[in-house]
Enzyme design. Structure first.
Site, PDB file in Angstrom:
ATOM      1  N   GLN A  30      40.429  29.994  24.034  1.00 36.68           N
ATOM      2  CA  GLN A  30      40.533  31.315  23.654  1.00 36.68           C
ATOM      3  C   GLN A  30      41.889  31.509  22.978  1.00 36.68           C
ATOM      4  OE1 GLN A  30      40.257  32.932  27.592  1.00 36.68           O
ATOM      5  NE2 GLN A  30      41.695  31.654  28.338  1.00 36.68           N
ATOM      6  N   HIS A  61      42.744  43.598  40.892  1.00 37.54           N
ATOM      7  CA  HIS A  61      42.920  42.801  42.016  1.00 37.54           C
ATOM      8  C   HIS A  61      42.553  43.019  43.376  1.00 37.54           C
ATOM      9  CE1 HIS A  61      45.465  41.004  38.616  1.00 37.54           C
ATOM     10  NE2 HIS A  61      44.395  40.299  38.591  1.00 37.54           N
ATOM     11  N   ASP A 157      36.696  35.559  38.826  1.00 37.68           N
ATOM     12  CA  ASP A 157      37.569  36.472  38.194  1.00 37.68           C
ATOM     13  C   ASP A 157      37.762  35.910  36.727  1.00 37.68           C
ATOM     14  OD1 ASP A 157      39.764  37.835  37.211  1.00 37.68           O
ATOM     15  OD2 ASP A 157      41.192  37.104  38.782  1.00 37.68           O
ATOM     16  N   SER A 158      36.717  36.123  36.006  1.00 33.76           N
ATOM     17  CA  SER A 158      36.606  35.378  34.865  1.00 33.76           C
ATOM     18  C   SER A 158      36.693  36.545  33.544  1.00 33.76           C
ATOM     19  CB  SER A 158      35.230  34.797  34.476  1.00 33.76           C
ATOM     20  OG  SER A 158      34.075  36.005  34.566  1.00 33.76           O
ATOM     21  N   THR A 159      36.908  35.984  32.594  1.00 35.38           N
ATOM     22  CA  THR A 159      36.732  36.999  31.366  1.00 35.38           C
ATOM     23  C   THR A 159      35.436  37.373  31.244  1.00 35.38           C
ATOM     24  OG1 THR A 159      36.660  34.494  30.060  1.00 35.38           O
ATOM     25  CG2 THR A 159      38.641  35.932  29.966  1.00 35.38           C
TER      26      THR A 159
HETATM   27  N1  SAM Z   1      39.107  40.593  35.202  1.00 33.90           N
HETATM   28  C1  SAM Z   1      39.908  39.954  33.984  1.00 33.90           C
HETATM   29  C2  SAM Z   1      39.229  40.546  32.854  1.00 33.90           C
HETATM   30  O1  SAM Z   1      37.846  40.710  32.819  1.00 33.90           O
HETATM   31  O2  SAM Z   1      39.755  40.584  32.036  1.00 33.90           O
HETATM   32  C3  SAM Z   1      39.926  38.590  34.184  1.00 33.90           C
HETATM   33  C4  SAM Z   1      41.215  38.262  34.267  1.00 33.90           C
HETATM   34  S1  SAM Z   1      41.531  36.316  34.368  1.00 33.90           S
HETATM   35  C5  SAM Z   1      42.969  35.902  33.394  1.00 33.90           C
HETATM   36  C6  SAM Z   1      40.277  35.527  33.452  1.00 33.90           C
HETATM   37  C7  SAM Z   1      40.360  33.899  33.330  1.00 33.90           C
HETATM   38  O3  SAM Z   1      38.915  33.390  33.305  1.00 33.90           O
HETATM   39  C8  SAM Z   1      40.994  33.440  32.004  1.00 33.90           C
HETATM   40  O4  SAM Z   1      42.332  32.760  32.675  1.00 33.90           O
HETATM   41  C9  SAM Z   1      40.019  32.293  31.478  1.00 33.90           C
HETATM   42  O5  SAM Z   1      40.666  31.178  31.178  1.00 33.90           O
HETATM   43  C10 SAM Z   1      39.179  32.112  32.810  1.00 33.90           C
HETATM   44  N2  SAM Z   1      37.820  31.549  32.395  1.00 33.90           N
HETATM   45  C11 SAM Z   1      37.130  31.842  31.527  1.00 33.90           C
HETATM   46  N3  SAM Z   1      35.967  30.888  31.442  1.00 33.90           N
HETATM   47  C12 SAM Z   1      36.128  30.072  32.556  1.00 33.90           C
HETATM   48  C13 SAM Z   1      35.409  29.010  33.244  1.00 33.90           C
HETATM   49  N4  SAM Z   1      34.339  28.493  32.655  1.00 33.90           N
HETATM   50  N5  SAM Z   1      35.985  28.320  34.158  1.00 33.90           N
HETATM   51  C14 SAM Z   1      37.133  28.620  34.664  1.00 33.90           C
HETATM   52  N6  SAM Z   1      37.940  29.811  34.230  1.00 33.90           N
HETATM   53  C15 SAM Z   1      37.353  30.317  33.115  1.00 33.90           C
END
Ligand code: SAM
Length: 298
Positions: A30, A61, A157-159
């Site tokens: 990303q 959070h 807590d993903s994107t």
């Molecule tokens: N709630 C926040 C938002 O929606 O904007 C999410 C914040 S958190 C920083 C999101 C995290 O999900 C990122 O650090 C990203 O690297 C991670 N992420 C995305 N896809 C993922 C996957 N398949 N496995 C693990 N982590 C993942």
């Protein structure tokens, strides 16, 4: 004056006034952008959209972590998928019952930026109960389920469902989570914008409902996410999330440390507006069209 426009919907943006740029670069997964913005403090954007700001990070959070942990009778082992900024981990580890919190983020650069630019978020990385891994959450869940591991609570807590995060919103991922949780565990994925993406919220609810006996939506005010009103879903094959199951006594032990949640608020987040209740009951979308793709059914 430098501006940063985070797209909220077609033709609509959250427009920051940038006072300092720290880093802007691409990783394998990303685009990462870290900057200072007027009124918002430090901002982390991933893939061009806000993930965290100093001003409002606690709302998201606290909502994600405390509702399931306070509704679970004894949350000892917690899995966080994503969450590389550390904010959810910080909230999870406020609970003295938690003996181990495993955080699995696909991108080590997010963790590095959190440690460097968000010291208040990154406080929990050094906690001896934290086990931080850099790996794909989809593969982690599949392998852990095959190995017979168990967790009491899983927080996604993903994107949003784009790029590496798409598969974190599918039925097969939720099936793996259900295996890890057993009969009484609780899964809560962040579940998108109730203002702009109601179809996506309904799709997440549908995919969870195919696997779990009870799926309880709740929502709260998250200022910098599109529409500022964000959904979460508590999915379980055990005791449902509900206002009566929020353990106010356990919350009282650390309530003074929180910025957002208190006991009446924690009970109130389950009350949803009528258009959401209708949409989740299967009514066709009404007045305001959704601008987001629906998660795939697999
Ligand atoms: N709630 C926040 C938002 O929606 O904007 C999410 C914040 S958190 C920083 C999101 C995290 O999900 C990122 O650090 C990203 O690297 C991670 N992420 C995305 N896809 C993922 C996957 N398949 N496995 C693990 N982590 C993942």
């Amino acid at each position: 004056m430098l501006r940063y426009d985070d797209p909220w919907a077609r033709g609509t943006f959250l427009s920051y006034t940038v006072t300092k740029v720290y880093e802007m670069f691409e990783t394998e997964f990303q685009r990462i952008e870290v900057f200072e913005a007027e009124e918002f403090g430090t901002v982390l954007a991933l893939g061009g959209v806000t993930n965290v700001t100093d001003r409002d990070e606690s709302a998201y959070h606290e909502l994600l972590a405390h509702l399931p942990l306070l509704c679970h009778p004894n949350p000892r082992r917690v899995l966080i998928i994503g969450g590389g900024d550390g904010g959810t981990l910080r909230e999870v580890l406020r609970h003295p019952e938690v003996q181990e919190a495993v955080l699995v983020d696909i991108d080590g650069e997010v963790i590095r930026c959190a440690k460097q630019y968000f010291p208040k978020l990154a406080v929990a990385f050094e906690d001896p109960r934290a086990d931080v891994r850099v790996a794909d959450g989809v593969a982690f869940v599949a392998n852990a389920a095959a190995a017979g591991e168990k967790f009491d609570v899983i927080l996604v807590d993903s994107t949003d469902p784009v790029d590496a995060a798409v598969d974190l919103f599918t039925e097969s991922f939720y099936r793996g989570c259900a295996t890890l949780l057993g009969d009484s565990g609780i899964l809560v994925p962040q579940s998108d914008s109730l203002t702009f993406c109601i179809d996506r919220v309904v799709g997440i609810h549908r995919n969870l409902s195919a696997i779990f006996g009870s799926v309880t939506p709740y929502a709260g005010h998250c200022l910098t996410y599109p529409g500022a009103y964000w959904a979460f879903m508590g999915a379980t094959n055990g005791r449902a999330l509900s206002p009566e199951h929020v353990d106010g006594k356990r919350l009282a032990a650390f309530a003074e440390e929180l910025r957002f949640i208190n006991e009446p608020h924690a009970r109130a987040v389950f009350a949803l507006p009528q258009y959401v209740v209708r949409a989740l009951a299967g009514a066709p979308p009404s007045d305001l069209p959704s601008v987001c793709d629906v998660p795939p059914v697999d």
